[in-house]
Design a protein around this motif. Structure first.
Motif, PDB file in Angstrom:
ATOM      1  N   GLN A  72       0.821  -1.204   0.000  1.00 31.85           N
ATOM      2  CA  GLN A  72       0.000   0.000   0.000  1.00 31.85           C
ATOM      3  C   GLN A  72       0.860   1.260   0.000  1.00 31.85           C
ATOM      4  O   GLN A  72       0.348   2.367   0.160  1.00 31.85           O
ATOM      5  CB  GLN A  72      -0.972   0.014   1.182  1.00 31.85           C
ATOM      6  N   THR A  73       2.184   1.111  -0.177  1.00 28.70           N
ATOM      7  CA  THR A  73       3.171   2.186  -0.317  1.00 28.70           C
ATOM      8  C   THR A  73       3.463   2.867   1.015  1.00 28.70           C
ATOM      9  O   THR A  73       4.622   3.007   1.409  1.00 28.70           O
ATOM     10  CB  THR A  73       2.746   3.247  -1.355  1.00 28.70           C
ATOM     11  N   PHE A  74       2.438   3.304   1.717  1.00 30.56           N
ATOM     12  CA  PHE A  74       2.654   4.028   2.976  1.00 30.56           C
ATOM     13  C   PHE A  74       3.238   3.105   4.037  1.00 30.56           C
ATOM     14  O   PHE A  74       2.917   1.926   4.111  1.00 30.56           O
ATOM     15  CB  PHE A  74       1.330   4.613   3.481  1.00 30.56           C
ATOM     16  N   ASP A  75       4.081   3.682   4.887  1.00 34.27           N
ATOM     17  CA  ASP A  75       4.644   2.909   5.986  1.00 34.27           C
ATOM     18  C   ASP A  75       3.526   2.364   6.867  1.00 34.27           C
ATOM     19  O   ASP A  75       2.521   3.037   7.144  1.00 34.27           O
ATOM     20  CB  ASP A  75       5.576   3.787   6.825  1.00 34.27           C
ATOM     21  N   THR A  76       3.708   1.145   7.325  1.00 33.25           N
ATOM     22  CA  THR A  76       2.648   0.418   8.017  1.00 33.25           C
ATOM     23  C   THR A  76       2.098   1.158   9.231  1.00 33.25           C
ATOM     24  O   THR A  76       0.880   1.248   9.417  1.00 33.25           O
ATOM     25  CB  THR A  76       3.178  -0.960   8.465  1.00 33.25           C
ATOM     26  N   TRP A  77       2.974   1.704  10.064  1.00 35.38           N
ATOM     27  CA  TRP A  77       2.523   2.218  11.364  1.00 35.38           C
ATOM     28  C   TRP A  77       1.740   3.524  11.260  1.00 35.38           C
ATOM     29  O   TRP A  77       0.627   3.609  11.803  1.00 35.38           O
ATOM     30  CB  TRP A  77       3.706   2.340  12.322  1.00 35.38           C
ATOM     31  N   PRO A  78       2.244   4.546  10.576  1.00 33.82           N
ATOM     32  CA  PRO A  78       1.389   5.736  10.435  1.00 33.82           C
ATOM     33  C   PRO A  78       0.127   5.454   9.629  1.00 33.82           C
ATOM     34  O   PRO A  78      -0.923   6.050   9.892  1.00 33.82           O
ATOM     35  CB  PRO A  78       2.297   6.761   9.746  1.00 33.82           C
ATOM     36  N   LEU A  80      -1.694   2.613   9.566  1.00 35.33           N
ATOM     37  CA  LEU A  80      -2.695   1.980  10.416  1.00 35.33           C
ATOM     38  C   LEU A  80      -3.216   2.934  11.483  1.00 35.33           C
ATOM     39  O   LEU A  80      -4.383   2.844  11.880  1.00 35.33           O
ATOM     40  CB  LEU A  80      -2.132   0.706  11.048  1.00 35.33           C
ATOM     41  N   SER A  81      -2.384   3.846  11.947  1.00 34.11           N
ATOM     42  CA  SER A  81      -2.873   4.869  12.876  1.00 34.11           C
ATOM     43  C   SER A  81      -3.919   5.744  12.202  1.00 34.11           C
ATOM     44  O   SER A  81      -4.947   6.100  12.799  1.00 34.11           O
ATOM     45  CB  SER A  81      -1.718   5.744  13.379  1.00 34.11           C
ATOM     46  N   VAL A  83      -5.809   4.856   9.636  1.00 36.58           N
ATOM     47  CA  VAL A  83      -7.004   4.030   9.450  1.00 36.58           C
ATOM     48  C   VAL A  83      -7.770   3.900  10.768  1.00 36.58           C
ATOM     49  O   VAL A  83      -9.010   3.972  10.798  1.00 36.58           O
ATOM     50  CB  VAL A  83      -6.627   2.645   8.899  1.00 36.58           C
ATOM     51  N   ALA A  84      -7.043   3.726  11.857  1.00 38.51           N
ATOM     52  CA  ALA A  84      -7.693   3.604  13.169  1.00 38.51           C
ATOM     53  C   ALA A  84      -8.524   4.837  13.495  1.00 38.51           C
ATOM     54  O   ALA A  84      -9.609   4.735  14.077  1.00 38.51           O
ATOM     55  CB  ALA A  84      -6.648   3.379  14.254  1.00 38.51           C
ATOM     56  N   ALA A  85      -8.020   6.008  13.111  1.00 39.42           N
ATOM     57  CA  ALA A  85      -8.721   7.254  13.423  1.00 39.42           C
ATOM     58  C   ALA A  85      -9.995   7.423  12.615  1.00 39.42           C
ATOM     59  O   ALA A  85     -10.846   8.243  12.984  1.00 39.42           O
ATOM     60  CB  ALA A  85      -7.791   8.442  13.180  1.00 39.42           C
ATOM     61  N   HIS A  86     -10.135   6.659  11.530  1.00 41.31           N
ATOM     62  CA  HIS A  86     -11.295   6.820  10.650  1.00 41.31           C
ATOM     63  C   HIS A  86     -12.219   5.603  10.648  1.00 41.31           C
ATOM     64  O   HIS A  86     -13.148   5.526   9.835  1.00 41.31           O
ATOM     65  CB  HIS A  86     -10.827   7.111   9.223  1.00 41.31           C
ATOM     66  N   THR A  87     -11.974   4.642  11.528  1.00 43.63           N
ATOM     67  CA  THR A  87     -12.832   3.469  11.656  1.00 43.63           C
ATOM     68  C   THR A  87     -13.181   3.291  13.127  1.00 43.63           C
ATOM     69  O   THR A  87     -12.626   3.958  14.000  1.00 43.63           O
ATOM     70  CB  THR A  87     -12.153   2.208  11.102  1.00 43.63           C
ATOM     71  N   VAL A 114       0.106   1.772  18.002  1.00 45.18           N
ATOM     72  CA  VAL A 114      -1.097   1.590  17.190  1.00 45.18           C
ATOM     73  C   VAL A 114      -2.153   0.831  17.977  1.00 45.18           C
ATOM     74  O   VAL A 114      -3.351   1.137  17.907  1.00 45.18           O
ATOM     75  CB  VAL A 114      -0.758   0.867  15.876  1.00 45.18           C
ATOM     76  N   ASP A 115      -1.742  -0.160  18.762  1.00 39.01           N
ATOM     77  CA  ASP A 115      -2.681  -0.920  19.570  1.00 39.01           C
ATOM     78  C   ASP A 115      -3.408  -0.005  20.558  1.00 39.01           C
ATOM     79  O   ASP A 115      -4.631  -0.087  20.716  1.00 39.01           O
ATOM     80  CB  ASP A 115      -1.931  -2.026  20.315  1.00 39.01           C
ATOM     81  N   GLN A 116      -2.664   0.886  21.194  1.00 40.27           N
ATOM     82  CA  GLN A 116      -3.289   1.818  22.136  1.00 40.27           C
ATOM     83  C   GLN A 116      -4.200   2.813  21.420  1.00 40.27           C
ATOM     84  O   GLN A 116      -5.318   3.079  21.856  1.00 40.27           O
ATOM     85  CB  GLN A 116      -2.204   2.567  22.919  1.00 40.27           C
TER      86      GLN A 116
END
Length: 306
Positions: A72-78, A80-81, A83-87, A114-116
């Protein structure tokens, strides 16, 4: 790990009988250049709304055109953060973090963050890597992958569960005067080794919280599931599969790389069989051009019917 002491993401994926489904980024299908973040998020929210239980982001440190894609090109951690903010409740997974190319303390801190931030929705697929030029780029001995993977798993588990631990590996040493924070929401984060990760099935059964695999022929998958149940009991087994829905709902299957082009009726029967074999979760990579419509059709005609 049992669902009773697992985080919210693991419970969402595995805390019920039957097969659950996730969607794999990039949801837009753009995997050689940067996908449009807004469109990706719109599709992520749509997948959650129509009934998918997980959203999975790949970890591709560098782009190697010969291999064919950059995830998905983007670095995994930012990512998923974001995505977390929008789901809201959907599980967030990695498929998979390349532990051999990452320092385990960095992975442990990023994953716990990210878990937190997601209220415990993170599930970690972890891998040893499969793109040969990345090893010299990171100054990693290709032949040491298996040992590095095991040491990383041990290091992450330790710093999540203990305060100011003492631990040593090829990655470095902790001597009791440093801690890694934040800690995860439930004391650890579920780990699903991907493929064999240079390990034995017995090691994966003992040290993993499940097993994440690639698309397999049906008979092969049946054999893998039987062996896995014998080795790991009820720990979950998940696969990733590419799905392209034919315009004709009765169309017979045609093979794709790691998946199928077929009518929705065939996919209904196919995933019903996989559920009967004991598969726990399928990460679906939608290949149709109209992603939103295909996600809706898959949810209505496959997820809801199961």
């Amino acid at each position: 790990m049992s669902p009773d002491d697992a985080n919210a993401g693991y419970r969402r994926l595995f805390d019920r009988d039957g097969l659950t489904f996730g969607a794999g980024f990039p949801l837009t299908g753009t995997n050689r250049s940067t996908p449009a973040p807004g469109r990706e998020i719109d599709l992520a929210k749509h997948a959650e709304a129509v009934g998918f239980d997980g959203l999975w982001a790949r970890d591709v440190p560098t782009y190697w055109p010969k291999f064919g894609d950059a995830g998905q090109t983007f670095d995994t951690w930012p990512w998923l953060s974001h995505v977390a903010a929008h789901t809201d409740d959907i599980a967030l997974g990695t498929s998979s973090v390349v532990l051999t190319l990452r320092h385990p303390l960095h992975v442990a801190k990023s994953a716990a963050t990210v878990d937190q931030l997601s209220d415990g929705r993170l599930v970690l697929g972890v891998a040893s890597g499969d793109r040969d030029p990345e090893y010299p780029a990171y100054d990693v001995d290709h032949e040491e992958r298996g040992q590095l993977f095991r040491e990383s798993v041990e290091a992450m588990r330790t710093v999540w569960r203990e305060e100011f631990p003492e631990l040593e590996g090829q990655w470095g040493a902790l001597e009791g005067d440093l801690d890694v924070v934040p800690k995860p929401t439930t004391g650890t984060i579920p780990l699903l080794p991907t493929g064999y990760a240079r390990q034995s099935q017995e090691w994966i059964a003992d040290h993993g919280d499940g097993w994440l695999f690639y698309h397999l022929p049906e008979r092969t998958l049946q054999n893998y599931l039987a062996d896995w149940r014998e080795a790991a009991g009820e720990k979950p087994f998940a696969i990733a599969i590419r799905v392209e829905l034919a315009d004709d709902p009765t169309a017979a299957p045609e093979p794709l790389h790691l998946g199928f082009h077929a009518g929705i009726e065939w996919f209904q029967d196919y995933f019903r069989r996989l559920e009967e074999y004991g598969l726990d979760h399928a990460i679906v990579g939608i290949q149709n051009d109209d992603k939103e419509a295909a996600l809706s059709t898959f949810a209505d005609e496959v997820i809801d019917t199961l």
